[in-house]
Design a protein around this motif. Structure first.
Motif, PDB file in Angstrom:
ATOM      1  N   ASN A 111       0.835  -1.208   0.000  1.00 47.67           N
ATOM      2  CA  ASN A 111       0.000   0.000   0.000  1.00 47.67           C
ATOM      3  C   ASN A 111       0.867   1.255   0.000  1.00 47.67           C
ATOM      4  OD1 ASN A 111      -1.672  -2.197   1.754  1.00 47.67           O
ATOM      5  ND2 ASN A 111      -3.049  -0.926   0.531  1.00 47.67           N
ATOM      6  N   ARG A 113       0.649   4.027  -1.662  1.00 51.33           N
ATOM      7  CA  ARG A 113      -0.067   5.311  -1.679  1.00 51.33           C
ATOM      8  C   ARG A 113      -0.564   5.667  -0.283  1.00 51.33           C
ATOM      9  NH1 ARG A 113      -3.889   3.625  -6.690  1.00 51.33           N
ATOM     10  NH2 ARG A 113      -2.263   2.403  -7.702  1.00 51.33           N
ATOM     11  N   ASP A 226      -6.648   8.376  -4.648  1.00 48.71           N
ATOM     12  CA  ASP A 226      -5.585   7.416  -4.937  1.00 48.71           C
ATOM     13  C   ASP A 226      -5.600   6.261  -3.941  1.00 48.71           C
ATOM     14  OD1 ASP A 226      -4.672   8.833  -7.115  1.00 48.71           O
ATOM     15  OD2 ASP A 226      -3.073   9.865  -6.019  1.00 48.71           O
ATOM     16  N   ARG A 229      -8.519   3.896  -4.628  1.00 46.03           N
ATOM     17  CA  ARG A 229      -8.204   3.047  -5.791  1.00 46.03           C
ATOM     18  C   ARG A 229      -7.228   1.938  -5.390  1.00 46.03           C
ATOM     19  NH1 ARG A 229      -8.045   8.187  -9.436  1.00 46.03           N
ATOM     20  NH2 ARG A 229     -10.090   8.094 -10.452  1.00 46.03           N
ATOM     21  N   GLU A 230      -6.269   2.278  -4.555  1.00 46.68           N
ATOM     22  CA  GLU A 230      -5.303   1.286  -4.088  1.00 46.68           C
ATOM     23  C   GLU A 230      -5.994   0.222  -3.232  1.00 46.68           C
ATOM     24  OE1 GLU A 230      -0.889   1.877  -2.688  1.00 46.68           O
ATOM     25  OE2 GLU A 230      -2.241   2.321  -1.008  1.00 46.68           O
ATOM     26  N   GLU A 233      -7.585  -2.282  -5.308  1.00 43.23           N
ATOM     27  CA  GLU A 233      -6.630  -3.180  -5.956  1.00 43.23           C
ATOM     28  C   GLU A 233      -6.061  -4.217  -4.994  1.00 43.23           C
ATOM     29  OE1 GLU A 233      -3.752  -0.419  -7.313  1.00 43.23           O
ATOM     30  OE2 GLU A 233      -5.072   0.513  -8.803  1.00 43.23           O
ATOM     31  N   THR A 234      -5.891  -3.858  -3.723  1.00 35.86           N
ATOM     32  CA  THR A 234      -5.175  -4.727  -2.791  1.00 35.86           C
ATOM     33  C   THR A 234      -6.065  -5.539  -1.865  1.00 35.86           C
ATOM     34  OG1 THR A 234      -4.962  -2.918  -1.181  1.00 35.86           O
ATOM     35  CG2 THR A 234      -3.180  -3.200  -2.783  1.00 35.86           C
TER      36      THR A 234
END
Length: 293
Positions: A111, A113, A226, A229-230, A233-234
């Motif tokens: 992570n 960001r 941001d 969005r991260e 994704e994770t």
């Protein structure tokens, strides 16, 4: 009368706010039943925001309690501080309730960001404490705007399906204390008080400080987008690890604490003074009060 710095932040971040809201509204249903098998995806996602709230509130408490030297900024922040609004403790309790110990903290290696944003918060508030106006305004007011809509969706997901519609509105399911406030006003009184404080204290800010705060508000919204969005994704990977990880506890310990860095790992190891690696394939449970830290 001076325009409230809160209104100035709102005006400067309106387009960013719209983008972030749309993203959250797209992702939220995917983290809840019936799209998700349980509430774990939500819990994994919301856990990313604990470091953010913790950094903000720790900084505000520090400045609000500082008396020497008696700086103007400290006086202003002391007046801004409204302890009943603090959310980090409630969020931490929710995460402890919803997730097993070793899955409560995002792996910062995955992570970047989030890690970058948290570091930015901490360093920025050391250099310019008045930026707390931007952070508290955005992160607290969010609980009462889009946050109320999110809470309604979470209550539906967290409440048994045989509960009546009217009761769903009244119930406060376990694991959602972050979104709830004590008392009949359910935080609306706190919202009004905080907005009044921000408006009043705006008169004590210099034009340079106001410009800093508005600019930081824009940075916060861009960074938050941001981070969200991260998270999208994770989190699926973390959910898979939560479901399938059958490795011994001592292996999990290494995976989750080593990314903290050597000093962080050594600090964590203090609590494991009596911990011994298992022999012959046996597993040794990690003490709950230590693993949860």
């Amino acid at each position: 009368m001076t325009t409230s710095i809160g209104d100035e932040i709102n005006a400067a971040t309106r387009s960013h706010h719209t983008t972030l809201n749309q993203l959250i509204l797209e992702l939220l249903p995917l983290a809840l039943p019936p799209h998700a098998a349980s509430n774990e995806l939500y819990a994994l996602g919301i856990s990313h925001f604990l470091p953010i709230y913790s950094a903000i509130e720790s900084s505000l408490r520090t400045y609000a309690s500082t008396e020497n030297p008696p700086l103007r900024t400290h006086d202003v922040l002391r007046a801004l501080h409204l302890p009943a609004l603090e959310r980090a403790e409630a969020l931490e309790n929710d995460i402890k309730l919803l997730l097993p110990p070793l899955h409560r903290v995002p792996n910062t290696c995955h992570n970047p960001r989030l890690q970058a944003f948290r570091c930015h918060i901490e360093s920025s508030l050391v250099r310019k404490p008045h930026l707390l106006f931007a952070y508290t305004w955005i992160f607290y007011m969010a609980l009462f705007s889009g946050g109320r809509y999110i809470r309604s969706k979470l209550r539906t997901a967290f409440t048994p399906s045989n509960t009546s519609t009217s009761q769903r509105h009244l119930d406060k399911p376990a694991g959602l204390s972050f979104w709830n406030f004590p008392g009949d006003a359910d935080g609306e009184d706190l919202k009004l008080e905080f907005k009044a404080r921000v408006a009043r204290l705006s008169n004590d800010l210099s034009e340079e400080e106001k410009a800093d705060i508005v600019a930081e508000g824009v940075h916060i919204m861009v960074s938050l987008t941001d981070v969200v969005r991260e998270v999208a994704e994770t989190v699926p990977e973390r959910a898979s690890a939560l479901k399938n990880d059958t490795r011994p506890s001592w292996v999990l310990l290494l995976r989750y604490f080593v990314p903290m860095g050597l000093m962080g790992f050594l600090s964590a190891a203090v609590g494991f003074a009596s911990f011994k690696a298992p022999q012959d394939g046996a597993t040794t449970p990690i003490p709950m009060h230590v693993a949860a830290k």
